[in-house]
Each structure stands twice: as C-alpha cells, then as structure tokens.
Write a protein that holds these residues in place. Structure first.
Motif, mmCIF file in Angstrom:
data_model
loop_
_atom_site.group_PDB
_atom_site.id
_atom_site.type_symbol
_atom_site.label_atom_id
_atom_site.label_comp_id
_atom_site.label_asym_id
_atom_site.label_seq_id
_atom_site.Cartn_x
_atom_site.Cartn_y
_atom_site.Cartn_z
ATOM 1 N N CYS A 100 56.025 -32.745 30.897
ATOM 2 C CA CYS A 100 56.038 -34.085 31.490
ATOM 3 C C CYS A 100 56.772 -35.031 30.536
ATOM 4 C CB CYS A 100 54.596 -34.564 31.707
ATOM 5 S SG CYS A 100 54.462 -36.306 32.164
ATOM 6 N N CYS A 123 53.763 -37.427 28.951
ATOM 7 C CA CYS A 123 52.613 -36.933 28.167
ATOM 8 C C CYS A 123 52.846 -35.539 27.602
ATOM 9 C CB CYS A 123 51.352 -36.957 29.024
ATOM 10 S SG CYS A 123 51.304 -35.672 30.296
ATOM 11 N N CYS A 127 51.214 -41.057 35.572
ATOM 12 C CA CYS A 127 50.925 -40.574 34.218
ATOM 13 C C CYS A 127 51.029 -41.719 33.214
ATOM 14 C CB CYS A 127 51.901 -39.460 33.838
ATOM 15 S SG CYS A 127 51.731 -38.926 32.122
ATOM 16 N N CYS A 156 54.002 -35.254 35.338
ATOM 17 C CA CYS A 156 52.839 -34.506 35.806
ATOM 18 C C CYS A 156 52.233 -35.233 36.986
ATOM 19 C CB CYS A 156 51.816 -34.343 34.689
ATOM 20 S SG CYS A 156 51.137 -35.885 34.064
ATOM 21 N N ASN A 180 46.067 -40.432 29.269
ATOM 22 C CA ASN A 180 45.449 -39.985 30.516
ATOM 23 C C ASN A 180 43.987 -39.602 30.269
ATOM 24 O OD1 ASN A 180 47.815 -40.094 32.242
ATOM 25 N ND2 ASN A 180 48.583 -38.396 31.016
HETATM 26 ZN ZN LIG Z 1 52.202 -36.654 32.182
#
Ligand SMILES: [Zn+2]
Ligand SMILES: [Zn+2]
Length: 189
Positions: free
Chosen positions: A70, A73, A144, A140, A156
C-alpha cells in the motif's frame, strides 16, 4: 514455465485471416513506477492475431493477481490485473515507408517488423500491458490513514500517541522516506 512466443502459421498469411493464441507468462516481479508487484502464479494471456494485408495486428488480454505494498501504510495489497495487449508487426520493412503522411498509421514506436522466422515474442507487449494497467497509487483502502510521518506508526491501528503534530515532519520532508505522506490530510484523526 511460461510461454510467450508464438509462430505465425502459413495459413495466417492470407489477408483478413485471424487466429487466437494463448499461454501463460511467468512474472516473478513487475516494477511499475515506484511499486513492485509480485505474482504467486503464472499469468494467463490470450491474443487474436489478424492479418491486415501488410501487417499482423496483435490484440488481447493478460490477467492475474499481483501483490504490492500500500502506498500509504505499506501493508500488502492484492490487485487484479486486466491488461490490454496491443502490437503491430509489419510483414515488410518497405511498408514502414508507406505509412509516411498517413495520419491513421501507427507511430514509429508503435510497430515492429515481423522477424524472418515468423516467431514473435509477446513478452514485452504483455509486460507493457501490465504496467499500463497498474494503479498509480495502490491503496489497501481508499480511507487508509497511512503511517505517522513523525514516528512511522501505522495510524490505521489507532493514534500513534507520539505527540508530534504531522506538520513537524514537514521540516525533514526531503529526508523522510515517507515524504509522499506529507500531502495526506491527517486532520480527521
Ligand atoms: Zn494502507
Ligand atoms: Zn507518531
């Protein structure tokens, strides 16, 4: 083993003849811009090859699921590829000159010459189709929250509690490997 080479059979050398070819391609890892996709399985591809009179038009698809980090993240994300394969192979080098001044003709970079042995390796066309289909910012989830630019915690999983406001990180934006996150709005935390 994947198979990406096709041999144009003799019967395809008649104008308007068309034939379908399919196979698989092994792509252990694909670099698309800053992102690296990994594929656990070979990807199936399929193309129709059509004789246009002076060239072979190759058109088809390649599909498969790749895993990428991602953009915010770095958690793994699965992306389902569906790429359009396109190629144009001239039968005769002399035909390239025939395109001059023809506005509908493909650009010089958009066609290849059919090899003398009539064997075409589709690998570059298939890889190009995948790269074009790759998202510019794999996520993702659209929502996010990414990593805290100050302490690197995954937001998250909740507020990081490092106490540093996100804008403190602006100071070393250039040196921060997650500087892309600096433009992300963290204000709703
Ligand atoms: Zn993410
Ligand atoms: Zn933090």
């Amino acid at each position: 083993m994947g198979d990406t080479t096709i041999k144009i059979p003799a019967e395809l050398f008649a104008t308007a003849e068309s034939s379908r070819f399919q196979g698989t391609i092994e792509v252990p890892c694909l670099q698309a811009g800053p992102d690296t996709y990994r594929f656990a399985e070979p990807l199936p591809w399929s193309v129709d090859v059509t004789n246009t009179g002076s060239a072979f038009l190759v058109a088809g698809t390649v599909s498969g699921t790749g895993e990428v980090a991602c953009s915010r993240c770095l958690e793994p994300v699965a992306y389902d590829f569906s790429g359009d394969i396109e190629g144009y192979f001239l039968m005769d080098e002399g035909d390239a000159a025939a395109f001059e001044g023809d506005e509908d003709a493909p650009g010089e970079d958009e066609f290849d010459l059919l090899p003398a042995d009539h064997v075409i390796d589709l690998e570059p066309l298939i890889l190009a189709a995948l790269i074009v289909d790759a998202p510019s910012l794999p996520l993702c989830d659209e929502g996010c929250k990414g990593l805290c630019p100050a302490c690197g915690a995954d937001l998250n999983e909740g507020p990081c509690g490092c106490g540093k406001p996100a804008d403190v990180a602006e100071f070393d934006k250039a040196a921060n490997p997650f500087s892309v996150l600096a433009d992300y709005d963290f204000s709703d935390n």
